[in-house]
Design a protein around this motif. Structure first.
Motif, PDB file in Angstrom:
ATOM      1  N   LEU A 194       0.657  -1.397   0.347  1.00 16.34           N
ATOM      2  CA  LEU A 194       0.108   0.421  -0.746  1.00 16.34           C
ATOM      3  C   LEU A 194       0.648   1.498   0.325  1.00 16.34           C
ATOM      4  O   LEU A 194       0.718   2.346  -0.657  1.00 16.34           O
ATOM      5  N   GLU A 195       1.828   0.812   0.770  1.00 17.10           N
ATOM      6  CA  GLU A 195       3.183   1.848   0.953  1.00 17.10           C
ATOM      7  C   GLU A 195       3.631   2.287  -0.456  1.00 17.10           C
ATOM      8  O   GLU A 195       3.756   3.787  -1.107  1.00 17.10           O
ATOM      9  N   ILE A 196       3.757   1.549  -1.529  1.00 14.78           N
ATOM     10  CA  ILE A 196       4.374   1.579  -2.799  1.00 14.78           C
ATOM     11  C   ILE A 196       3.235   2.660  -3.761  1.00 14.78           C
ATOM     12  O   ILE A 196       4.269   3.339  -3.961  1.00 14.78           O
ATOM     13  N   PHE A 197       2.143   1.817  -3.869  1.00 12.55           N
ATOM     14  CA  PHE A 197       1.425   2.820  -4.241  1.00 12.55           C
ATOM     15  C   PHE A 197       1.103   4.367  -4.368  1.00 12.55           C
ATOM     16  O   PHE A 197       0.676   4.957  -5.181  1.00 12.55           O
ATOM     17  N   ASP A 198       0.748   4.445  -2.455  1.00 15.97           N
ATOM     18  CA  ASP A 198       1.121   5.366  -2.144  1.00 15.97           C
ATOM     19  C   ASP A 198       1.624   6.321  -2.118  1.00 15.97           C
ATOM     20  O   ASP A 198       1.904   7.741  -3.058  1.00 15.97           O
ATOM     21  N   TYR A 199       3.764   5.851  -2.775  1.00 14.04           N
ATOM     22  CA  TYR A 199       4.600   6.488  -3.380  1.00 14.04           C
ATOM     23  C   TYR A 199       4.514   7.529  -4.737  1.00 14.04           C
ATOM     24  O   TYR A 199       4.874   7.832  -5.572  1.00 14.04           O
ATOM     25  N   VAL A 200       4.419   5.576  -5.472  1.00 11.93           N
ATOM     26  CA  VAL A 200       3.269   5.528  -6.920  1.00 11.93           C
ATOM     27  C   VAL A 200       2.744   7.514  -7.158  1.00 11.93           C
ATOM     28  O   VAL A 200       3.074   8.100  -8.508  1.00 11.93           O
ATOM     29  N   ALA A 201       1.716   6.937  -6.951  1.00 10.69           N
ATOM     30  CA  ALA A 201       0.263   8.272  -6.655  1.00 10.69           C
ATOM     31  C   ALA A 201       0.769   9.422  -6.566  1.00 10.69           C
ATOM     32  O   ALA A 201       1.096  10.755  -7.009  1.00 10.69           O
ATOM     33  N   ASP A 202       1.770   9.632  -5.413  1.00 10.73           N
ATOM     34  CA  ASP A 202       2.441  10.927  -4.698  1.00 10.73           C
ATOM     35  C   ASP A 202       3.365  11.637  -6.450  1.00 10.73           C
ATOM     36  O   ASP A 202       3.388  13.390  -6.560  1.00 10.73           O
ATOM     37  N   CYS A 203       3.939  10.300  -6.371  1.00  9.60           N
ATOM     38  CA  CYS A 203       5.608  11.067  -7.850  1.00  9.60           C
ATOM     39  C   CYS A 203       4.141  11.674  -8.633  1.00  9.60           C
ATOM     40  O   CYS A 203       4.760  12.224  -9.360  1.00  9.60           O
ATOM     41  N   LEU A 204       3.299  10.726  -9.715  1.00 13.51           N
ATOM     42  CA  LEU A 204       2.314  11.563 -10.171  1.00 13.51           C
ATOM     43  C   LEU A 204       1.629  12.178  -9.892  1.00 13.51           C
ATOM     44  O   LEU A 204       1.868  13.310 -10.449  1.00 13.51           O
ATOM     45  N   ALA A 205       1.175  12.716  -8.566  1.00 16.57           N
ATOM     46  CA  ALA A 205       0.405  13.750  -8.394  1.00 16.57           C
ATOM     47  C   ALA A 205       1.422  15.078  -8.551  1.00 16.57           C
ATOM     48  O   ALA A 205       0.811  16.191  -8.875  1.00 16.57           O
ATOM     49  N   THR A 206       2.743  14.487  -7.810  1.00 19.47           N
ATOM     50  CA  THR A 206       3.635  15.621  -8.442  1.00 19.47           C
ATOM     51  C   THR A 206       3.590  15.966  -9.153  1.00 19.47           C
ATOM     52  O   THR A 206       3.365  17.879  -9.531  1.00 19.47           O
ATOM     53  N   VAL A 207       4.033  15.999 -10.521  1.00 20.31           N
ATOM     54  CA  VAL A 207       3.960  16.060 -11.617  1.00 20.31           C
ATOM     55  C   VAL A 207       2.556  16.114 -12.346  1.00 20.31           C
ATOM     56  O   VAL A 207       2.649  17.348 -13.202  1.00 20.31           O
ATOM     57  N   PHE A 208       0.944  15.453 -11.817  1.00 20.79           N
ATOM     58  CA  PHE A 208      -0.114  16.487 -12.711  1.00 20.79           C
ATOM     59  C   PHE A 208       0.009  17.732 -11.926  1.00 20.79           C
ATOM     60  O   PHE A 208      -0.665  18.418 -12.637  1.00 20.79           O
ATOM     61  N   ALA A 209       0.261  17.981 -10.474  1.00 19.20           N
ATOM     62  CA  ALA A 209      -0.231  19.650 -10.623  1.00 19.20           C
ATOM     63  C   ALA A 209       0.878  20.753 -11.442  1.00 19.20           C
ATOM     64  O   ALA A 209       0.498  21.695 -12.176  1.00 19.20           O
ATOM     65  N   SER A 210       2.069  20.132 -11.136  1.00 15.09           N
ATOM     66  CA  SER A 210       2.483  21.339 -12.232  1.00 15.09           C
ATOM     67  C   SER A 210       2.371  21.458 -13.270  1.00 15.09           C
ATOM     68  O   SER A 210       2.175  22.191 -13.657  1.00 15.09           O
ATOM     69  N   VAL A 211       1.670  20.215 -13.712  1.00 16.70           N
ATOM     70  CA  VAL A 211       1.453  20.342 -15.530  1.00 16.70           C
ATOM     71  C   VAL A 211       0.006  21.283 -15.414  1.00 16.70           C
ATOM     72  O   VAL A 211       0.040  21.709 -16.147  1.00 16.70           O
ATOM     73  N   THR A 212      -0.983  20.918 -14.808  1.00 19.94           N
ATOM     74  CA  THR A 212      -2.040  21.486 -14.343  1.00 19.94           C
ATOM     75  C   THR A 212      -1.505  23.194 -14.489  1.00 19.94           C
ATOM     76  O   THR A 212      -2.593  24.013 -14.893  1.00 19.94           O
ATOM     77  N   TYR A 213      -0.680  23.296 -13.226  1.00 14.92           N
ATOM     78  CA  TYR A 213      -0.268  24.642 -13.316  1.00 14.92           C
ATOM     79  C   TYR A 213       0.180  25.432 -14.649  1.00 14.92           C
ATOM     80  O   TYR A 213      -0.250  26.600 -14.885  1.00 14.92           O
ATOM     81  N   LEU A 214       0.384  24.621 -15.468  1.00  9.05           N
ATOM     82  CA  LEU A 214       1.347  24.879 -16.795  1.00  9.05           C
ATOM     83  C   LEU A 214       0.142  25.317 -17.344  1.00  9.05           C
ATOM     84  O   LEU A 214       0.168  26.246 -18.287  1.00  9.05           O
ATOM     85  N   ILE A 215      -0.082  24.324 -18.094  1.00  7.53           N
ATOM     86  CA  ILE A 215      -1.463  24.209 -18.886  1.00  7.53           C
ATOM     87  C   ILE A 215      -3.099  23.754 -18.909  1.00  7.53           C
ATOM     88  O   ILE A 215      -3.764  23.533 -19.611  1.00  7.53           O
ATOM     89  N   GLN A 216      -2.751  23.927 -17.389  1.00  2.94           N
ATOM     90  CA  GLN A 216      -4.290  23.429 -16.451  1.00  2.94           C
ATOM     91  C   GLN A 216      -5.964  22.705 -17.726  1.00  2.94           C
ATOM     92  O   GLN A 216      -6.451  23.620 -18.344  1.00  2.94           O
ATOM     93  N   PRO A 217      -5.193  21.033 -17.644  1.00  2.00           N
ATOM     94  CA  PRO A 217      -5.875  20.452 -18.506  1.00  2.00           C
ATOM     95  C   PRO A 217      -7.598  20.284 -17.743  1.00  2.00           C
ATOM     96  O   PRO A 217      -7.569  20.557 -16.774  1.00  2.00           O
ATOM     97  N   GLN A 218      -8.457  19.610 -18.566  1.00  3.41           N
ATOM     98  CA  GLN A 218      -9.593  19.546 -17.901  1.00  3.41           C
ATOM     99  C   GLN A 218      -9.564  18.076 -17.235  1.00  3.41           C
ATOM    100  O   GLN A 218      -9.658  17.791 -16.277  1.00  3.41           O
ATOM    101  N   ALA A 219      -9.017  16.713 -17.758  1.00  7.67           N
ATOM    102  CA  ALA A 219      -8.753  15.606 -17.447  1.00  7.67           C
ATOM    103  C   ALA A 219      -7.704  15.349 -17.235  1.00  7.67           C
ATOM    104  O   ALA A 219      -6.857  15.609 -18.739  1.00  7.67           O
ATOM    105  N   PHE A 220      -6.717  14.297 -16.719  1.00  8.59           N
ATOM    106  CA  PHE A 220      -5.983  13.307 -16.901  1.00  8.59           C
ATOM    107  C   PHE A 220      -5.629  12.187 -16.719  1.00  8.59           C
ATOM    108  O   PHE A 220      -7.315  11.173 -16.033  1.00  8.59           O
ATOM    109  N   ILE A 221      -5.931  11.394 -17.639  1.00  9.63           N
ATOM    110  CA  ILE A 221      -6.070  10.077 -18.530  1.00  9.63           C
ATOM    111  C   ILE A 221      -5.224   8.970 -18.317  1.00  9.63           C
ATOM    112  O   ILE A 221      -4.021   9.354 -18.941  1.00  9.63           O
TER     113      ILE A 221
END
Lengths: 322, 322
Positions: A240-267
């Motif tokens: 569970l901790e490993i998936f939480d870590y993977v999710a947090d890495c992904l969230a870091t990039v999704f947040a950066s991408v959102t600040y930059l290009i503000q899409p409606q959705a991530f798939i």
């Protein structure tokens, strides 16, 4: 009769192991499928012959499609100049360097041909007919050996100034992080399949208790992200901790991408996305923590829906976009 | 006579301290300038009156411009819905919450009006008439108290799905880094003016030798990025190291942005960009280290050229884009 006006295209998912072909209609439905091994077509000429033979076989299966045949789209595992229809190089397929593939296909079949990299094709498929179909601006991410991405703006693939945009796996999550030929701290250096497994192994070697090791032994199998997911389903804390870590890495990039290009959705697609709630629940939570309210309230994160068909459907969609 | 066909617009750079107005022609040339203190116009009505009065004065100065007056563009320091011409809130200006500014201006002046955030306006100015004029796809960054950004795709400002894209200052360079209301490790938490100064002070307090402290004492002034730049010019090792660090933080984000949207160029403005080679030489070098060759060979980094006029020229350009 109604189907007569619906165009059809052949979408080719060109993989290092196999070539998957789909006869796809404009509604994104696959009406026939064919497949051959990449090794069976060692030259470009042999590849074109195999493609030709399999197109004929699909038309035998769906005779009505031939009259509405619009063209051929190909998604390839490598570097492409979309505008010129040119393949620079395929990462794991020898003999495919500097190939004017669109020209070869159009000459052979007398129809429109298009070629793009495989992740762009998947992104187009998912965002036109799959999980992203309701959005005009979306970012597609696929989690596998590497982390690939494709960006859709105004329902079109966004390729950047030189045809290579969307390399979300190289976005840095740590300026002093893991070095690679593409920089320091790139996302895929942390959440590629191999890196996920290495993390689990390292933590267990450091003394963390987990059922992962004995599950691998029982199954006589290597530790894989899939096996870590199975351990998570059994409530294993490390998994569970490993998936939480993977999710947090992904969230870091999704947040950066959102600040930059503000899409409606991530798939999110690919093997690791199969972990479902074990990935997506912490992903939603970490993303919310990492965005100011105005950005976080608008953003949607969804699992990809087309699975292994995304490449074929998306490649065919390249033709329908014309 | 030739100028009769060239349209003019009034570009307003709405700052927390002063309102700068420029009468700008379609070539991006400022033909007249006016300025008044933000505090002199405490209500929206008073602000419109001051704007009106100053437009009249500019037309007195350049009488030929009145016949070709196309409209008014405003760049504001805060949150805007560009499509609706609506100001949500201005960060440091009381009384400007939920203001339909475009509607007010169009009613008052009977001409096209447009409003955008100030960094977007600067980005548009720089990318149309300044350092970015040769590029269709460019990212503008301004270094100051905060780090702002604007993205131009196909010569148009890219605003994302909900009008707030381009927040490059919030892109993370460290997933476990400095916390702020916009996430963790956001670029501006490291290279905002205050953060640069704090870094210098911290390193000196830790015992690093530098001429920065005595330079500040001699000038009876606080330590500022400007003063650190002056120390760098004298060869101060700590000052040079600080600019190298700022450059590396910036290069981390530029590399991520390049992998993601692959622009042709980055245009860097704001106070810290005045450091010239002390910033740009390490920036080029770190960016090259952080990009694979195919990406690094295409990317250009340039200093902004319009200085304090960028906001006025860019705001006027919002009108010309219509």
């Amino acid at each position: 009769m109604k189907d007569k006006k619906v165009r059809h295209a052949v979408g080719i998912d060109f993989g290092g192991t196999s070539i998957k072909m789909g006869l796809v209609n404009e509604r994104g439905e696959i009406k026939a499928k064919r497949k051959f091994n990449t090794s069976e077509a060692p030259s470009q000429e042999a590849w074109l012959d195999s493609v030709s033979k399999n197109i004929e076989l699909m038309f035998k299966e769906v005779p009505s499609a031939e009259a509405t045949f619009a063209g051929i789209g190909v998604g390839v595992p490598g570097f492409v100049d979309f505008d010129r229809g040119f393949v620079y190089n395929l990462t794991n397929v020898p003999g495919w360097t500097a190939v004017p593939l669109v020209q070869l296909l159009e000459k052979r079949f007398g129809k429109i041909a298009r070629v793009d990299n495989d992740v762009n094709a998947m992104a187009l498929g998912e965002c036109t007919f799959g999980a992203g179909r309701a959005y005009q601006n979306a970012v597609f991410v696929t989690l596998g050996t590497g982390v690939g991405g494709g960006i859709l703006l105004n329902n079109n693939l966004f390729r950047g100034a030189y045809s290579m945009a969307g390399e979300i796996g190289h976005v840095s999550i740590d300026m002093n992080g893991v070095k690679s030929p593409t920089g320091k701290g790139g996302l895929e250096q942390y959440i590629g399949n191999r890196q996920i497994v290495e993390r689990a192994v390292r933590l267990m070697n450091e003394g963390r208790k987990s059922i992962i090791k004995e599950m691998a032994k029982e199954a006589s199998d290597d530790i894989t992200p899939k096996l870590i997911e199975q351990a998570a389903r059994k409530g294993d804390a490390l998994a569970l901790e490993i998936f939480d870590y993977v999710a947090d890495c992904l969230a870091t990039v999704f947040a950066s991408v959102t600040y930059l290009i503000q899409p409606q959705a991530f798939i999110v697609g690919g093997g690791v996305a199969q972990a479902g709630k074990f990935l997506f629940e912490p992903l939603q939570q970490h993303l919310k923590e990492r965005l100011s309210p105005y950005f976080s309230e608008h953003i949607v994160v969804k699992t990809a829906e087309l699975g292994n068909d995304a490449g074929m459907i998306g490649s065919a969609t390249l033709v329908f976009m014309e």
